[in-house]
Design an enzyme around this catalytic site. Structure first.
Site, PDB file in Angstrom:
ATOM      1  N   GLU A 160     -46.407   9.605  -6.724  1.00  0.00           N
ATOM      2  CA  GLU A 160     -46.489  10.810  -7.553  1.00  0.00           C
ATOM      3  C   GLU A 160     -47.897  11.141  -8.046  1.00  0.00           C
ATOM      4  O   GLU A 160     -48.105  11.402  -9.227  1.00  0.00           O
ATOM      5  CB  GLU A 160     -45.527  10.670  -8.751  1.00  0.00           C
ATOM      6  N   ASN A 202     -45.537   8.345  -1.774  1.00  0.00           N
ATOM      7  CA  ASN A 202     -44.200   8.776  -2.205  1.00  0.00           C
ATOM      8  C   ASN A 202     -44.312   9.826  -3.308  1.00  0.00           C
ATOM      9  O   ASN A 202     -45.097   9.662  -4.250  1.00  0.00           O
ATOM     10  CB  ASN A 202     -43.466   7.539  -2.749  1.00  0.00           C
ATOM     11  N   HIS A 238     -34.858  14.237  -5.072  1.00  0.00           N
ATOM     12  CA  HIS A 238     -33.952  14.404  -6.226  1.00  0.00           C
ATOM     13  C   HIS A 238     -33.573  15.897  -6.217  1.00  0.00           C
ATOM     14  O   HIS A 238     -34.374  16.739  -6.614  1.00  0.00           O
ATOM     15  CB  HIS A 238     -34.662  14.038  -7.529  1.00  0.00           C
ATOM     16  N   GLU A 265     -35.497   8.515  -2.466  1.00  0.00           N
ATOM     17  CA  GLU A 265     -34.805   8.425  -3.759  1.00  0.00           C
ATOM     18  C   GLU A 265     -33.698   9.466  -3.839  1.00  0.00           C
ATOM     19  O   GLU A 265     -33.488  10.107  -4.885  1.00  0.00           O
ATOM     20  CB  GLU A 265     -35.800   8.620  -4.914  1.00  0.00           C
ATOM     21  N   ASP A 267     -30.781  11.743  -4.456  1.00  0.00           N
ATOM     22  CA  ASP A 267     -29.592  11.987  -5.285  1.00  0.00           C
ATOM     23  C   ASP A 267     -29.442  13.500  -5.417  1.00  0.00           C
ATOM     24  O   ASP A 267     -30.427  14.237  -5.398  1.00  0.00           O
ATOM     25  CB  ASP A 267     -29.603  11.260  -6.642  1.00  0.00           C
TER      26      ASP A 267
HETATM   27  O1  G3I Z   1     -36.629  -2.267 -19.811  1.00  0.00           O
HETATM   28  C1  G3I Z   1     -36.717  -1.496 -21.026  1.00  0.00           C
HETATM   29  C2  G3I Z   1     -35.970  -2.157 -22.125  1.00  0.00           C
HETATM   30  O2  G3I Z   1     -36.561  -3.411 -22.404  1.00  0.00           O
HETATM   31  C3  G3I Z   1     -35.990  -1.246 -23.349  1.00  0.00           C
HETATM   32  O3  G3I Z   1     -35.220  -1.812 -24.350  1.00  0.00           O
HETATM   33  C4  G3I Z   1     -35.441   0.114 -23.009  1.00  0.00           C
HETATM   34  C5  G3I Z   1     -35.536   1.089 -24.187  1.00  0.00           C
HETATM   35  O4  G3I Z   1     -35.754   2.411 -23.749  1.00  0.00           O
HETATM   36  O5  G3I Z   1     -36.212   0.658 -21.971  1.00  0.00           O
HETATM   37  C6  G3I Z   1     -36.156  -0.103 -20.782  1.00  0.00           C
HETATM   38  O6  G3I Z   1     -36.961   0.497 -19.826  1.00  0.00           O
HETATM   39  C7  G3I Z   1     -36.401   1.625 -19.186  1.00  0.00           C
HETATM   40  C8  G3I Z   1     -36.399   1.376 -17.700  1.00  0.00           C
HETATM   41  O7  G3I Z   1     -35.959   2.535 -17.013  1.00  0.00           O
HETATM   42  C9  G3I Z   1     -35.517   0.217 -17.319  1.00  0.00           C
HETATM   43  O8  G3I Z   1     -34.219   0.437 -17.696  1.00  0.00           O
HETATM   44  C10 G3I Z   1     -37.253   2.839 -19.524  1.00  0.00           C
HETATM   45  O9  G3I Z   1     -37.136   3.157 -20.888  1.00  0.00           O
HETATM   46  C11 G3I Z   1     -36.828   4.002 -18.674  1.00  0.00           C
HETATM   47  O10 G3I Z   1     -37.754   5.080 -18.861  1.00  0.00           O
HETATM   48  C12 G3I Z   1     -36.831   3.625 -17.222  1.00  0.00           C
HETATM   49  O11 G3I Z   1     -36.428   4.749 -16.478  1.00  0.00           O
HETATM   50  C13 G3I Z   1     -36.699   4.674 -15.095  1.00  0.00           C
HETATM   51  C14 G3I Z   1     -37.760   5.713 -14.727  1.00  0.00           C
HETATM   52  O12 G3I Z   1     -37.960   5.708 -13.321  1.00  0.00           O
HETATM   53  C15 G3I Z   1     -39.108   5.398 -15.352  1.00  0.00           C
HETATM   54  O13 G3I Z   1     -39.651   4.216 -14.813  1.00  0.00           O
HETATM   55  C16 G3I Z   1     -35.408   4.971 -14.343  1.00  0.00           C
HETATM   56  O14 G3I Z   1     -34.499   3.899 -14.573  1.00  0.00           O
HETATM   57  C17 G3I Z   1     -35.680   5.091 -12.849  1.00  0.00           C
HETATM   58  O15 G3I Z   1     -34.537   5.535 -12.179  1.00  0.00           O
HETATM   59  C18 G3I Z   1     -36.792   6.089 -12.613  1.00  0.00           C
HETATM   60  O16 G3I Z   1     -37.105   6.124 -11.244  1.00  0.00           O
HETATM   61  C19 G3I Z   1     -38.103   7.083 -10.869  1.00  0.00           C
HETATM   62  C20 G3I Z   1     -38.896   6.468  -9.725  1.00  0.00           C
HETATM   63  O17 G3I Z   1     -39.436   5.228 -10.115  1.00  0.00           O
HETATM   64  C21 G3I Z   1     -39.996   7.418  -9.266  1.00  0.00           C
HETATM   65  N1  G3I Z   1     -39.463   8.725  -8.948  1.00  0.00           N
HETATM   66  C22 G3I Z   1     -38.646   9.328  -9.972  1.00  0.00           C
HETATM   67  C23 G3I Z   1     -37.518   8.419 -10.398  1.00  0.00           C
HETATM   68  C24 G3I Z   1     -36.658   9.068 -11.436  1.00  0.00           C
HETATM   69  O18 G3I Z   1     -37.381   9.317 -12.620  1.00  0.00           O
END
Ligand code: G3I
Length: 455
Positions: A160, A202, A238, A265, A267
């Site tokens: 990105e 990506n 997406h 990715e 969906d």
């Molecule tokens: O692990 C922490 C946890 O310790 C904490 O308590 C909690 C509180 O918010 O957060 C947890 O982290 C979260 C993480 O997912 C793991 O669950 C983050 O807040 C949350 O923002 C994160 O979201 C992910 C997002 O990327 C940001 O990294 C999504 O699950 C994931 O599906 C999404 O995937 C992205 C791809 O990497 C790139 N392309 C877009 C796609 C969708 O946004």
């Protein structure tokens, strides 16, 4: 898990809906057709994968569906920078190791997501800039790609990095502010760290011919022309409720540049068009020989990051949705087979080695990944017949070359004879075992065999 609704949807002209509905013809499936997504994709030499998390691997019904249907997995979050290097130079590979072990035990391949991204950086990296950030990025790629060397089918090396909107240019970020060459440095570093992984760029909102995907297209074309190692482009996909009519055309134009395309990715928002769109996306990939695989961004609807959109192929009980049938039927209908897989080229000459010491002491070898105007060097330090507790490697960089950064070693000097000594975590090397460090330099030329002194 916190989920965000700030997603990036492309809503294309609704005129295509009429045409799309008409195209949702019933496919007759032969009696011996494959009955899982992975097996059906494999029939045309492709993979069909899903994003997951280590803590879900034994959770039902997720585990049953994951293990039955998919022949590839990707870490939804657990290979990202904030996860793998929470503190600078302290690495956490536990979750990623679990995912890889799970995959290998079941013959699944693994996509690596992602080495460098402006988002989800650990706080310490967010606070860096300039050379310090550039060197931290190089070190991160070396350590993470190096740790899983040989075990990753494809790495999302950079994620990105392009801006949304009409300009087709780069996104502003701390990484971008280190200099426009940061992406190619990341790719060159990744190639040296894991020569067998396919290296992908990506991004999202690239699911048709538009300004953003054209910006990326121009970068890939430039990389191919200049020999910057890139093997694939990931289209995240997406998607909303209609598919961009240029979806397949866009895949094809990247393939025509000589890179693979992967749907990384996928969906699609639940609605009357969901199953049809899943079929369309699958058929578009199958129609392009170099579209080598599809990954859905999760398994069960309730686990999706798109809360409430129910964008996946299975409901919360693990039941197959109509979208599943659309994908399976499309896969079973076949497509253009990808060309035989060849390992990405390992650039650079073979390592220059010094003979292993017959007694104690150490030896060092160096291999270079060079481009016009610079190189990344990987140096291997090997202990002789006795363990060593520290080492110093001296090597002479080419005339006119300047070392600009090093990882996994302390450095003294940057031109001519340059000394590298161990850092606290890699000084001790057991008898006959090795450790590696690396550096990046501007300039070109060969490096004579380095000397190694044990301490
Ligand atoms: O692990 C922490 C946890 O310790 C904490 O308590 C909690 C509180 O918010 O957060 C947890 O982290 C979260 C993480 O997912 C793991 O669950 C983050 O807040 C949350 O923002 C994160 O979201 C992910 C997002 O990327 C940001 O990294 C999504 O699950 C994931 O599906 C999404 O995937 C992205 C791809 O990497 C790139 N392309 C877009 C796609 C969708 O946004």
């Amino acid at each position: 898990m916190r989920k965000t609704r700030s997603i990036h949807l492309i809503v294309a002209a609704s005129a295509t809906m009429v045409m799309a509905a008409g195209m949702a013809a019933i496919v007759s499936t032969p009696a011996n057709a494959a009955t899982t997504l992975g097996a059906a994709a494999a029939e045309s030499g492709r993979y069909f994968g899903a994003a997951t998390n280590s803590f879900m691997l034994n959770r039902q019904p997720h585990a049953t569906v994951l293990n039955r249907e998919f022949n590839s997995i990707v870490a939804e979050n657990e290979m990202k920078w904030y996860h793998t290097e929470p503190n600078q130079n302290q690495f956490n590979f536990t979750a990623g190791d679990q995912l890889i072990a799970h995959a290998r035990a079941r013959g699944m391949t693994v996509r690596g997501h992602t080495l460098v991204w402006h988002a989800q950086q650990p706080a310490w990296a967010q606070n860096l800039s300039g050379t310090a950030l550039r060197n931290a990025m190089i070190n991160h790629i070396n350590r993470v790609a190096g740790h899983w060397r040989g075990q990753i089918h494809s790495w999302d090396v950079v994620n990105e990095a392009f801006a949304d909107g009409s300009g087709g240019g780069r996104r502003d970020s701390n990484l971008q502010r280190t200099g426009n060459d940061w992406i190619e440095v990341a790719f060159r570093t990744a190639r040296a760290a894991d020569p067998s992984a396919k290296l992908c760029y990506n991004d999202y909102n690239t699911d048709g011919v538009n300004a953003k995907s054209t910006g990326i297209y121009n970068m890939v074309r430039d990389f191919k022309a200049r020999g910057v190692p890139i093997d694939c482009v990931g289209l995240q996909s997406h998607l909303g409720t209609t598919l961009d009519p240029t979806y397949q055309q866009n895949i094809q134009r990247f393939a025509d540049l000589g890179v693979d395309v992967q749907i990384t990715e996928l969906d699609i928002m639940q609605g009357s068009n969901q199953a049809n769109m899943y079929g369309q996306v699958t058929r578009a990939c199958l129609a392009v020989a170099r579209c080598t695989g599809i990954t859905v961004w999760g398994v069960l609807d309730p686990d999706s990051w798109r809360t409430g959109a129910n964008p996946l192929l299975f409901d919360g009980n693990g039941n197959k949705k109509p979208a599943y049938d659309a994908v399976l039927n499309a896969l079973n209908a076949g497509g253009n087979n990808p060309p035989p897989t060849t390992a990405p080229p390992t650039t650079g000459p073979p390592p220059i080695t010094t003979p292993p010491p017959s007694g104690g002491g150490c030896s060092a070898s160096v291999s270079l990944n060079s481009w016009n105007g610079g190189f990344v060097a990987t140096v291997r330090v090997t202990a002789g017949s006795s363990a060593i507790n520290g080492w110093r490697v001296r090597l002479t960089v080419p005339s006119g070359a300047t070392v600009t950064g090093a990882w996994n070693a302390n450095r003294s000097g940057n031109t001519g004879a340059v000394d590298f000594t161990n850092v606290d975590y890699n000084g001790r090397v057991a008898a006959g075992q090795s450790t590696e460090f690396g550096f990046q330099a501007t300039g070109n030329g060969s490096i004579p065999a380095p000397s190694c002194t044990a301490s």
